[in-house]
Design an enzyme around this catalytic site. Structure first.
Site, mmCIF file in Angstrom:
data_model
loop_
_atom_site.group_PDB
_atom_site.id
_atom_site.type_symbol
_atom_site.label_atom_id
_atom_site.label_comp_id
_atom_site.label_asym_id
_atom_site.label_seq_id
_atom_site.Cartn_x
_atom_site.Cartn_y
_atom_site.Cartn_z
ATOM 1 N N ASP A 101 5.607 8.741 0.831
ATOM 2 C CA ASP A 101 5.387 9.284 -0.511
ATOM 3 C C ASP A 101 4.140 10.164 -0.561
ATOM 4 O OD1 ASP A 101 3.674 7.119 -0.249
ATOM 5 O OD2 ASP A 101 3.764 6.572 -2.357
ATOM 6 N N SER B 243 7.013 4.034 -0.428
ATOM 7 C CA SER B 243 5.961 4.548 0.447
ATOM 8 C C SER B 243 6.379 4.596 1.922
ATOM 9 C CB SER B 243 4.725 3.679 0.221
ATOM 10 O OG SER B 243 3.646 4.117 0.960
ATOM 11 N N ARG C 130 -6.539 -12.306 5.791
ATOM 12 C CA ARG C 130 -6.204 -12.260 4.347
ATOM 13 C C ARG C 130 -4.693 -12.218 4.208
ATOM 14 N NH1 ARG C 130 -4.586 -7.057 3.663
ATOM 15 N NH2 ARG C 130 -4.189 -7.249 1.441
ATOM 16 N N ARG D 229 -2.518 -11.404 7.430
ATOM 17 C CA ARG D 229 -2.982 -10.411 8.409
ATOM 18 C C ARG D 229 -4.294 -10.863 9.038
ATOM 19 N NH1 ARG D 229 0.619 -6.587 7.693
ATOM 20 N NH2 ARG D 229 1.118 -5.889 5.587
ATOM 21 N N ASP E 11 0.885 9.814 0.082
ATOM 22 C CA ASP E 11 -0.442 9.480 -0.448
ATOM 23 C C ASP E 11 -1.388 9.025 0.659
ATOM 24 O OD1 ASP E 11 0.630 6.991 -0.007
ATOM 25 O OD2 ASP E 11 0.182 6.198 -2.008
ATOM 26 N N GLU F 105 -9.344 4.238 2.677
ATOM 27 C CA GLU F 105 -8.970 3.094 3.498
ATOM 28 C C GLU F 105 -8.741 3.616 4.913
ATOM 29 O OE1 GLU F 105 -6.730 -0.242 1.015
ATOM 30 O OE2 GLU F 105 -5.499 1.542 1.207
HETATM 31 C C1 16G Z 1 -0.543 -0.930 -0.393
HETATM 32 C C2 16G Z 1 -1.745 -0.223 -0.965
HETATM 33 C C3 16G Z 1 -2.733 0.157 0.122
HETATM 34 C C4 16G Z 1 -3.103 -1.040 0.955
HETATM 35 C C5 16G Z 1 -1.877 -1.753 1.447
HETATM 36 C C6 16G Z 1 -2.270 -3.082 2.057
HETATM 37 C C7 16G Z 1 -1.840 1.324 -2.816
HETATM 38 C C8 16G Z 1 -1.326 2.602 -3.397
HETATM 39 N N1 16G Z 1 -1.349 0.997 -1.650
HETATM 40 O O1 16G Z 1 0.197 -0.069 0.402
HETATM 41 O O2 16G Z 1 -3.863 0.681 -0.484
HETATM 42 O O3 16G Z 1 -3.872 -0.646 2.056
HETATM 43 O O4 16G Z 1 -1.015 -2.030 0.347
HETATM 44 O O5 16G Z 1 -1.151 -3.781 2.422
HETATM 45 O O6 16G Z 1 -2.660 0.646 -3.401
HETATM 46 P P1 16G Z 1 -1.212 -5.334 2.745
HETATM 47 O O7 16G Z 1 -1.737 -6.034 1.527
HETATM 48 O O8 16G Z 1 0.181 -5.661 3.096
HETATM 49 O O9 16G Z 1 -2.137 -5.485 3.912
HETATM 50 MG MG MG Z 2 2.223 5.689 0.420
#
Ligand code: 16G
Ligand code: MG
Length: 545
Positions: free
Chosen positions: A278, A66, A498, A507, A280, A370
């Site tokens: 990627d 990603s 979290r 974070r 998305d 998001e």
């Molecule tokens: C991943 C997730 C995204 C989320 C991010 C949070 C998918 C496809 N991607 O990139 O939705 O916002 O993780 O990252 O589910 P974190 O847990 O490091 O804050």
């Molecule tokens: Mg992505």
């Protein structure tokens, strides 16, 4: 009956497990340095075949990291409806990747037994990858796994993540799953929607596109070739000449709140759009006449799209249940605007597309985004039938039929399998064109509360546990009470912590009435996390007031 099944895995010795720390199937699959992933890919090839036999459906393997740096890579499995892997199987994926080479066969046999898998069922796997050079070798490792369990393979080559999700979903519905059919579907619906609407007011069909030097740029070029300039005029930058995601792409633009590299020449008022590596996620942005940068993120997209769908529903008088799904990272001003002004219910769920997607499916029409730009519109089959029927119902007023027809084609533009940057651009452009809006007209609906995102490294991120969709902290003891005390002293204050699902860190998010207050609150909370949750490295600096 005793199971006498044995497995022979001829390629296993070519993909030995690295001795190292345990890795987990995280929020979006396994993701780490590409050099460490060979055995993981092989084992995911094996698991994908088992999952396919178990569900009697095509399963996807997407090789991508990603928005992460070029040297990383990752893998995630795509379930039959194009959704993220079932959570029980995420656990199996973690198990299978962390056992030693000697136990691999027995763990596979355990899965076959516990999931009652009929090994003679065919196993069909679709694979795709982003533009990372490491993807080629990693794909071959996954293919070895697929072949060792006699799975059938279809390789889509370099595709966006949402395209692979779409192909899996379509194929399992018995439809064609071709790259050309994907583009044809999206652009046909877009042209149908926009064909009736003249270009006027502040709307311009031109976008200045930041492809993050990844697959999004390639596929945007293909998408644009299906549309002439009256529909969408795309000026592509970061098309692959530079380094993937380096100082560009949706994550960079959202986090840094500034122009991506390569788009410095964008003119005031022009529409900038960034996707990630990627494709998305998307964010929109523009420079105003004073060259000040303005960001329109996933929250803005949710409010635009849901607001418009709501208007159409009111015009065609259909009583369908519309809802928005966000996470705790949604700006408080967006949630307030959507619930109080648009009067659309908002659900808040844990971070990660899978949670948003599933919640959105509970509505007749669910819009989820998001803040970072992952999202789409999903709808039930029954809702679509009601809308289609209304669009041709001669007992309705022409204006009601027209609104239903517009809603019908708008829903066809979305990728219902998962958030998709390319289809999201067409969705946003459809709404803007229909409203004759530029980005300024879109942006004024509400003003974001100033906010700050920080992260703190800790000895073990599992020290921090949360509940209530990540909004309240249950461990370490006493941390939530400290956060509550701090939040109280800031106007419109909100903060939560979290542990990251993709990085070894905790974070911290904070918002308040001014940027200075948001920064101060975030810093004070970060210091508490550092002190109470086993911070490592340099402590966050105290605020300078
Ligand atoms: C991943 C997730 C995204 C989320 C991010 C949070 C998918 C496809 N991607 O990139 O939705 O916002 O993780 O990252 O589910 P974190 O847990 O490091 O804050
Ligand atoms: Mg992505």
């Amino acid at each position: 009956m005793a199971l006498t099944l044995t497995l022979s895995l001829p390629s296993k010795t070519s993909h030995p497990k690295l001795v190292g720390k345990e890795i987990q199937y995280g929020t979006a699959g396994f993701r780490t340095l590409a050099d460490d992933l060979d055995f993981v890919m092989y084992r995911m090839g094996l698991l994908a075949v088992l999952r396919s036999k178990c569900t009697k459906a095509v399963i996807g393997i997407m090789i991508t990291a990603s928005h992460n740096p070029l040297q990383d890579n990752g893998v995630k499995l795509v379930d039959p409806h194009g959704e993220m892997l079932d959570q029980k199987w995420e656990k199996l994926a973690t198990d299978i990747v962390n056992v030693g080479d000697g136990q691999l066969e027995s763990v596979l046999l355990d899965i076959i037994r516990s999931e009652s898998i009929e090994i003679s069922e065919p196993g069909k796997v679709f694979v795709g990858r982003d533009t990372r050079p490491s993807g080629v070798a990693l794909l071959n490792s996954a293919i070895d796994g697929i072949k060792d369990l006699h799975g059938e393979l279809r390789d889509f080559g370099i595709v966006t993540t949402p395209m692979l999700h779409y192909f899996v979903d379509e194929s399992n519905k018995g439809n064609e799953a071709w790259v050309s059919s994907y583009f044809a579907k999206l652009t046909k619906a877009f042209k149908h929607f926009c064909g009736e609407i003249s270009i006027s007011g502040a709307y311009s069909p031109k976008i200045v596109f930041d492809g993050a030097n990844g697959v999004g740029a390639i596929k945007m070029g293909m998408l644009a070739s299906f549309l002439d300039k009256d529909f969408l005029e795309v000026e592509i930058h970061n098309g692959g000449e530079g380094i993937l995601n380096f100082e560009c792409g949706a994550d960079f633009v959202k986090v840094q709140q500034k122009l991506p590299k390569g788009l410095e020449g964008i003119k005031p008022g022009e529409k900038g759009v960034s996707v990630d590596g990627d494709a998305d996620r998307i964010v929109y942005f523009y420079l105003d006449d004073s060259h000040v940068f303005h960001l329109l993120d996933g929250d803005k997209i949710a409010s635009l799209v849901a607001g418009y769908i709501n208007e159409l529903l009111q015009e065609c008088k259909l009583k369908l249940n519309l809802g928005v799904v966000q996470t705790a990272y949604a700006n408080g001003a967006s949630t307030k605007y959507i619930t109080e002004n648009l009067k659309i219910p908002v659900d808040c769920v844990s971070t990660g597309v899978k949670y948003l997607h599933h919640k959105a499916l509970e509505r007749d029409i669910g819009v989820y985004f998001e803040a970072n730009g992952h999202g789409t519109v999903v709808f039930s089959k029954a809702a679509l039938e009601v809308i289609e029927k209304a669009s041709v119902d001669q007992s309705l007023l022409p204006s009601e039929r027209l609104a239903a027809a517009k809603l019908n084609s708008l829903l066809q533009i979305s990728n219902p399998a998962v958030g998709d940057a390319l289809s999201d651009i067409l969705l946003v452009e459809s709404v803007l064109r229909s409203k004759h809006w530029g980005l300024k007209e879109w942006e004024v609906a509400y003003t974001d509360l100033p906010n700050r995102l920080l992260k703190v490294k800790v000895e073990d991120k599992n020290n921090v546990q949360t509940t209530d969709a990540g909004r309240r902290c249950t461990a370490p003891a006493g941390l939530q009470e400290e956060i509550d005390k701090l939040v109280k002293s800031y106007p419109s204050g909100r903060s939560f912590v979290r542990s990251s699902g993709t990085e070894d860190a905790v974070r911290i998010y904070a918002e308040s009435d001014t940027q200075r207050n948001a920064d101060e609150l975030a810093t004070k909370v970060a210091i508490k996390v550092y002190q109470m949750a086993g911070g490592v490295g340099e402590a966050p600096s105290p605020p300078s007031v």
